[in-house]
Design a protein around this motif. Structure first.
Motif, PDB file in Angstrom:
ATOM      1  N   ARG A  71      55.820  62.774  75.381  1.00 35.32           N
ATOM      2  CA  ARG A  71      56.099  64.211  75.510  1.00 35.32           C
ATOM      3  C   ARG A  71      56.889  64.795  74.313  1.00 35.32           C
ATOM      4  O   ARG A  71      56.410  65.832  73.660  1.00 35.32           O
ATOM      5  CB  ARG A  71      56.769  64.627  76.819  1.00 35.32           C
ATOM      6  N   ARG A  72      57.637  64.011  73.850  1.00 33.49           N
ATOM      7  CA  ARG A  72      58.427  64.573  72.666  1.00 33.49           C
ATOM      8  C   ARG A  72      57.505  64.371  71.446  1.00 33.49           C
ATOM      9  O   ARG A  72      57.636  65.134  70.433  1.00 33.49           O
ATOM     10  CB  ARG A  72      59.650  63.610  72.291  1.00 33.49           C
ATOM     11  N   ALA A  73      56.824  63.227  71.348  1.00 36.22           N
ATOM     12  CA  ALA A  73      55.874  63.249  70.211  1.00 36.22           C
ATOM     13  C   ALA A  73      54.909  64.304  70.233  1.00 36.22           C
ATOM     14  O   ALA A  73      54.188  64.748  69.010  1.00 36.22           O
ATOM     15  CB  ALA A  73      55.096  61.790  70.194  1.00 36.22           C
ATOM     16  N   LEU A  74      54.475  64.549  71.463  1.00 37.95           N
ATOM     17  CA  LEU A  74      53.416  65.550  71.461  1.00 37.95           C
ATOM     18  C   LEU A  74      53.969  67.162  71.158  1.00 37.95           C
ATOM     19  O   LEU A  74      53.237  67.809  70.271  1.00 37.95           O
ATOM     20  CB  LEU A  74      52.729  65.818  73.005  1.00 37.95           C
ATOM     21  N   GLN A  75      55.333  67.418  71.657  1.00 37.20           N
ATOM     22  CA  GLN A  75      55.796  68.618  71.022  1.00 37.20           C
ATOM     23  C   GLN A  75      56.101  68.583  69.500  1.00 37.20           C
ATOM     24  O   GLN A  75      55.753  69.424  68.920  1.00 37.20           O
ATOM     25  CB  GLN A  75      57.180  68.821  71.740  1.00 37.20           C
ATOM     26  N   LEU A  76      56.493  67.470  68.929  1.00 36.66           N
ATOM     27  CA  LEU A  76      56.634  67.511  67.632  1.00 36.66           C
ATOM     28  C   LEU A  76      55.408  67.611  66.921  1.00 36.66           C
ATOM     29  O   LEU A  76      55.221  68.236  65.625  1.00 36.66           O
ATOM     30  CB  LEU A  76      57.292  65.927  67.057  1.00 36.66           C
ATOM     31  N   SER A  77      54.253  66.996  67.306  1.00 37.56           N
ATOM     32  CA  SER A  77      53.031  67.165  66.675  1.00 37.56           C
ATOM     33  C   SER A  77      52.352  68.609  66.911  1.00 37.56           C
ATOM     34  O   SER A  77      51.952  69.046  65.889  1.00 37.56           O
ATOM     35  CB  SER A  77      51.842  66.269  67.352  1.00 37.56           C
ATOM     36  N   LEU A  78      52.556  69.459  67.847  1.00 40.20           N
ATOM     37  CA  LEU A  78      52.215  70.657  67.988  1.00 40.20           C
ATOM     38  C   LEU A  78      53.281  71.713  67.080  1.00 40.20           C
ATOM     39  O   LEU A  78      52.892  72.642  66.617  1.00 40.20           O
ATOM     40  CB  LEU A  78      52.700  71.212  69.436  1.00 40.20           C
ATOM     41  N   GLN A  79      54.500  71.280  66.816  1.00 40.96           N
ATOM     42  CA  GLN A  79      55.410  71.895  65.855  1.00 40.96           C
ATOM     43  C   GLN A  79      55.108  71.562  64.295  1.00 40.96           C
ATOM     44  O   GLN A  79      55.911  72.149  63.415  1.00 40.96           O
ATOM     45  CB  GLN A  79      56.781  71.902  66.516  1.00 40.96           C
TER      46      GLN A  79
END
Length: 124
Positions: A71-79
């Motif tokens: 989830r953290r990697a997904l959020q970082l990827s979106l940002q």
């Protein structure tokens, strides 16, 4: 089933291991998943029935940590951001936690299939 691996071939030849170790370290860093805080086994697709069983066998803390990392990697990827250097996954932290369970399940399935196809011959 898991993909074929050359690891046993490489490990039996020390000269080949010495030659490929720097390449493997470079590849692990170049892949970019460590910069997002992920581990190698976090990249295994979850669509397989075997992987689903392996995920169910994970300890609760390891399962929670996996979900958090993804989830953290997904959020970082979106940002379009990367983790700070201090929070990125270090090579010594990037160990296989899911692959051994997957291999164990594959062995169990193979054994089950071998026993199911066992033919019993009656004595005369």
């Amino acid at each position: 089933m898991s993909a074929p691996s050359l690891i046993n071939f490489i490990l039996k030849r020390p000269w080949l291991k010495r030659a490929l170790t720097p390449v493997a370290a470079w590849w692990g860093n170049a892949a970019g998943y460590r910069q997002l805080g992920l581990r190698n086994d976090d990249l295994i697709p979850e669509e397989s029935e075997i992987v689903q069983q392996a995920l169910k066998r994970l300890p609760e803390k390891e399962s929670y940590d996996r979900i958090f990392r993804i989830r953290r990697a997904l959020q970082l990827s979106l940002q379009h951001q990367l983790l700070p250097k201090a929070e990125q996954t270090k090579p010594e932290e990037d160990y296989h936690y899911l692959s051994p369970i997957i291999r164990q399940i594959e062995v169990e399935i193979k054994e089950r299939n071998d026993l199911d196809s066992l033919k019993v011959n009656k004595r005369k």
